[in-house]
Enzyme design. Structure first.
Site, PDB file in Angstrom:
ATOM      1  N   THR A 145       1.659   6.981   0.298  1.00  0.00           N
ATOM      2  CA  THR A 145       0.716   5.878   0.091  1.00  0.00           C
ATOM      3  C   THR A 145       0.497   5.602  -1.392  1.00  0.00           C
ATOM      4  O   THR A 145       0.721   6.479  -2.237  1.00  0.00           O
ATOM      5  CB  THR A 145      -0.647   6.231   0.731  1.00  0.00           C
TER       6      THR A 145
ATOM      7  N   SER B 124       0.808  -1.229   0.000  1.00  0.00           N
ATOM      8  CA  SER B 124       0.000   0.000   0.000  1.00  0.00           C
ATOM      9  C   SER B 124       0.838   1.275   0.000  1.00  0.00           C
ATOM     10  O   SER B 124       0.305   2.362   0.201  1.00  0.00           O
ATOM     11  CB  SER B 124      -0.961  -0.004   1.191  1.00  0.00           C
TER      12      SER B 124
ATOM     13  N   ARG C  37      -8.586   8.805  -8.338  1.00  0.00           N
ATOM     14  CA  ARG C  37      -8.963   9.014  -6.935  1.00  0.00           C
ATOM     15  C   ARG C  37      -7.730   9.446  -6.107  1.00  0.00           C
ATOM     16  O   ARG C  37      -6.644   8.902  -6.217  1.00  0.00           O
ATOM     17  CB  ARG C  37      -9.535   7.717  -6.372  1.00  0.00           C
TER      18      ARG C  37
ATOM     19  N   THR D  31      -4.015   7.334   8.863  1.00  0.00           N
ATOM     20  CA  THR D  31      -4.102   6.196   7.951  1.00  0.00           C
ATOM     21  C   THR D  31      -5.558   5.728   7.957  1.00  0.00           C
ATOM     22  O   THR D  31      -6.295   5.985   8.906  1.00  0.00           O
ATOM     23  CB  THR D  31      -3.152   5.055   8.376  1.00  0.00           C
ATOM     24  N   GLY D  32      -5.954   5.059   6.885  1.00  0.00           N
ATOM     25  CA  GLY D  32      -7.325   4.560   6.838  1.00  0.00           C
ATOM     26  C   GLY D  32      -8.103   5.169   5.692  1.00  0.00           C
ATOM     27  O   GLY D  32      -7.530   5.700   4.740  1.00  0.00           O
TER      28      GLY D  32
ATOM     29  N   THR E 184      -0.805   2.876   4.678  1.00  0.00           N
ATOM     30  CA  THR E 184      -0.132   4.169   4.488  1.00  0.00           C
ATOM     31  C   THR E 184       0.877   4.405   5.593  1.00  0.00           C
ATOM     32  O   THR E 184       0.568   4.207   6.762  1.00  0.00           O
ATOM     33  CB  THR E 184      -1.184   5.292   4.561  1.00  0.00           C
TER      34      THR E 184
END
Ligand code: ASP
Length: 320
Positions: A199, A79, A209, A232-233, A181
């Protein structure tokens, strides 16, 4: 009287101004000499690379750049950087940002074929008049700066994408990988703080995106008088709360980094309503005096801290 001072006095009144000034003094958490690094997820090699820099008296900015580069080159991390999972069309697109102790910032979004977006972001900050460069323009800038094109799609990422194509079922999944990330914050031996965030974004995202990670204030924010925070997330949710900026402001108001991270997660959860069962978001924060915090919506988030005594992996507490 300087124009700015005049406005302060006229809008707050003299008492308010004096109060604000004294409050600022008491919230300067300056303790020179104690180096510290905090990074999202279990990233021992990245934290060691940053600590190595700090131990040699490098700046916090050099430290976070070095740390982020380690993960960008690690193809087992799917990622970040090379080996990152691609978008729906099989293209790896990278986002990164960096902030220094003077409040300068640089960012790249939707960058293709360049292994170290964190370093390109630093060049944007230092060698361009801009803060964000996107897509082809970011790549063109990187090439002008001497970066080389690299194929970022590894055989295993390609295989994973081909498998995904069989159903092409797009669902955000909690803790997609145990690596995610990388957001990193550091304090150097001068007491200065900087941060970086890098990321490849959500796996199998729509082409074009961009998430929170390269957006100053959302994925990362630094204020050298207070501290820093990084996220992160699920970028779509973190963007809507400008979470990293919020955490730094809460710390400025006196909240401990842990309380500040918890509040930022609660705000995301409140806005997310029912949807929060389907996504993860987590933050880490570092205050100028070396105090740290970390919190997430769901279990499964961890983060790595390093200082002169060594390095530790901490399991984050969570809302659920
Ligand atoms: N925050 C990143 C993004 O939304 C992804 C992640 O941290 O998993 O692009």
């Amino acid at each position: 009287m300087k124009r700015r001072t005049f406005f302060s006095l006229s809008t707050m009144g003299t008492a308010g101004f004096l109060f604000a000034e004294s409050r600022l003094k008491t919230t300067k958490y300056d303790q020179r000499g104690d180096i510290k690094v905090i990074a999202t997820w279990n990233v021992p090699n990245a934290v060691d690379a940053a600590l190595e820099q700090l131990n040699q008296s490098a700046s916090a900015l050099d430290a976070v750049e070095s740390g982020c580069r380690v993960e960008e080159s690690d193809t087992s991390n799917s990622s970040v950087g090379k080996g990152g999972l691609p978008d729906r069309e099989g293209k790896v697109t990278l986002d990164a940002c960096i902030m220094d102790a003077s409040g300068n910032a640089g960012s790249v979004v939707f960058l293709e074929d360049i292994e170290h977006p964190i370093s390109v972001a630093r060049r944007v900050m230092e060698d361009s008049p801009h803060v964000i460069l996107a897509g082809d323009g970011a790549q063109q800038f990187a090439l002008e700066q001497g970066f080389e094109k690299t194929n970022l799609l590894t055989e295993s990422s390609k295989a994973a994408w081909k498998k995904w194509l069989e159903t092409a079922n797009y669902k955000p999944i909690i803790n997609i990988e145990n690596h995610d990330t990388i957001g990193m914050l550091a304090i150097d031996n001068q007491g200065n703080i900087s941060g970086g965030c890098t990321t490849s974004g959500l796996a199998y995202k729509k082409r074009g995106r961009v998430g929170d990670s390269p957006i100053i204030g959302s994925g990362l924010f630094i204020d050298n008088e207070v501290g820093g925070a990084t996220a992160t997330g699920m970028g779509e949710e973190i963007l809507k709360s400008v979470g990293s900026f919020l955490i730094v402001e809460l710390m400025r108001q006196g909240k401990h980094p842990q309380q500040a991270c918890e509040e930022a997660v609660r705000r995301i959860a409140k806005k997310g309503g029912e949807r929060i069962k389907d996504f993860q978001a987590g933050f880490v924060a570092l205050r100028k005096d070396g105090e740290t915090g970390g919190f997430a919506i769901h279990p499964g988030f961890n983060y790595t801290i390093g200082d002169e005594k060594g390095r530790t992996l901490l399991t984050s507490s969570s809302l659920f």
